[in-house]
Design a protein around this motif. Sequence first.
Motif, PDB file in Angstrom:
ATOM      1  N   GLN A  86      -4.411   3.055  -6.795  1.00 29.55           N
ATOM      2  CA  GLN A  86      -2.872   2.704  -7.378  1.00 29.55           C
ATOM      3  C   GLN A  86      -2.093   4.060  -7.093  1.00 29.55           C
ATOM      4  O   GLN A  86      -2.704   5.088  -7.420  1.00 29.55           O
ATOM      5  N   TRP A  87      -0.818   3.849  -6.949  1.00 26.56           N
ATOM      6  CA  TRP A  87      -0.040   5.149  -6.894  1.00 26.56           C
ATOM      7  C   TRP A  87       0.139   5.711  -8.296  1.00 26.56           C
ATOM      8  O   TRP A  87       0.223   6.911  -8.235  1.00 26.56           O
ATOM      9  N   SER A  88      -0.136   4.966  -9.141  1.00 28.55           N
ATOM     10  CA  SER A  88      -0.138   5.415 -10.710  1.00 28.55           C
ATOM     11  C   SER A  88      -1.309   6.137 -11.038  1.00 28.55           C
ATOM     12  O   SER A  88      -1.331   6.903 -11.982  1.00 28.55           O
TER      13      SER A  88
ATOM     14  N   GLU B  30      -0.067  16.701 -10.360  1.00 35.13           N
ATOM     15  CA  GLU B  30      -0.755  16.053  -9.111  1.00 35.13           C
ATOM     16  C   GLU B  30      -1.678  16.942  -8.444  1.00 35.13           C
ATOM     17  O   GLU B  30      -1.386  17.997  -8.531  1.00 35.13           O
TER      18      GLU B  30
ATOM     19  N   LYS C 227      -5.018   7.777  -1.238  1.00 36.01           N
ATOM     20  CA  LYS C 227      -4.940   6.217  -1.863  1.00 36.01           C
ATOM     21  C   LYS C 227      -5.800   5.391  -0.952  1.00 36.01           C
ATOM     22  O   LYS C 227      -5.525   5.321   0.406  1.00 36.01           O
TER      23      LYS C 227
ATOM     24  N   ILE D 263       0.283   9.825  -9.001  1.00 39.23           N
ATOM     25  CA  ILE D 263       1.508  10.632  -8.996  1.00 39.23           C
ATOM     26  C   ILE D 263       1.934  10.864 -10.375  1.00 39.23           C
ATOM     27  O   ILE D 263       1.234  10.242 -11.211  1.00 39.23           O
TER      28      ILE D 263
ATOM     29  N   GLU E 196       0.803  -1.377  -0.057  1.00 37.17           N
ATOM     30  CA  GLU E 196       0.011  -0.085  -0.195  1.00 37.17           C
ATOM     31  C   GLU E 196       1.056   1.114   0.031  1.00 37.17           C
ATOM     32  O   GLU E 196       0.350   2.244  -0.634  1.00 37.17           O
ATOM     33  N   THR E 197       1.973   1.225   0.696  1.00 38.21           N
ATOM     34  CA  THR E 197       2.972   2.366   0.751  1.00 38.21           C
ATOM     35  C   THR E 197       3.669   2.525  -0.440  1.00 38.21           C
ATOM     36  O   THR E 197       4.575   3.518  -0.722  1.00 38.21           O
ATOM     37  N   GLY E 198       3.725   1.531  -1.256  1.00 37.98           N
ATOM     38  CA  GLY E 198       4.670   1.626  -2.761  1.00 37.98           C
ATOM     39  C   GLY E 198       5.848   1.101  -2.602  1.00 37.98           C
ATOM     40  O   GLY E 198       6.779   1.325  -3.382  1.00 37.98           O
TER      41      GLY E 198
END
Length: 291
Positions: free
Chosen positions: A267-269, A276, A282, A272, A83-85
């Motif tokens: 998703q982080w995609s 932004e 998220k 970011i 979750e934190t990438g």
Amino acid sequence: MAMVTAKLALLVALLAASSYGALSSPELRDLWTRTERAVKAAAERFVDEDLTAPVIHPLRPRVGSAEPDPIGVPYDSWRLAVETGNIIDWETVPAHWLVDTRKYLIGGQYRQDSKVVVDEAVLYSSSFKLRGSNDTEKEKWVWLFDIDETVLSSLPYYAKHGFGTKKHNFTSFREYVLEGNSPPLLETRRLYDVVRSIGIKTVFLSTRKEELRNITESNLQNKGFSDWFKLLLKPNDCNGTALVYKSGERKKLQDAGYEIVGSIGDQWSDLIGQAEGKRLFKVPNPIYYIP
């Protein structure tokens, strides 16, 4: 362990040194004898048992997984890293975590985690009510929403396909989308309603292909999402990554004079890259990763 044993030995010695003869009644003598035996038995147990683990260990709360996985990493630790990438480019959920993933998604924790994110997003969005901006500025406020696993759930599909432990099948997933019956994610729908009530324009930005526009619009409307400003879908011939595609679409909005006051995705995609939003939120997704 040595410290605990020494203390118990000292206690036994103190008891032995006490005035046994001063105990005048049989009841008191019997109490002394039973106490002495109990202390000695406890001392023997401390010697025999393994006390190398921290005392707090049995008290640690565990949310999703009752035991560590075979390589010694608890499921919750893996999910946090996802979750934190910090864990990226993974294709499937490790097979030995199927049960833990299922428990997380349908056991209530998934909804609770989403609620925490949305509560914060609602608090932030509500601050725009207090802004003294003129109408022209307000007309340029937009909030971006991803679709799959953000406002619409694919859980019915993944429940039949291993909860992410199997490689993604684009054909079968497309068939699921074409059914047009993906359930809403209620926490994010709550945010959607708040954002609209404030007067912020809502924009859906998804990697779903343009060919799915009609069924996507129908699904959104039938599940309580309406009056959006834009529904941005990926061109049928676009094969770029989600990060590149969504960055480009956000840049177009900014170049047109819109201010992205908030953005939410799984998703982080989704969040970011270029252009932004002012605040990024998220929601959890431990099922799949999109670069």
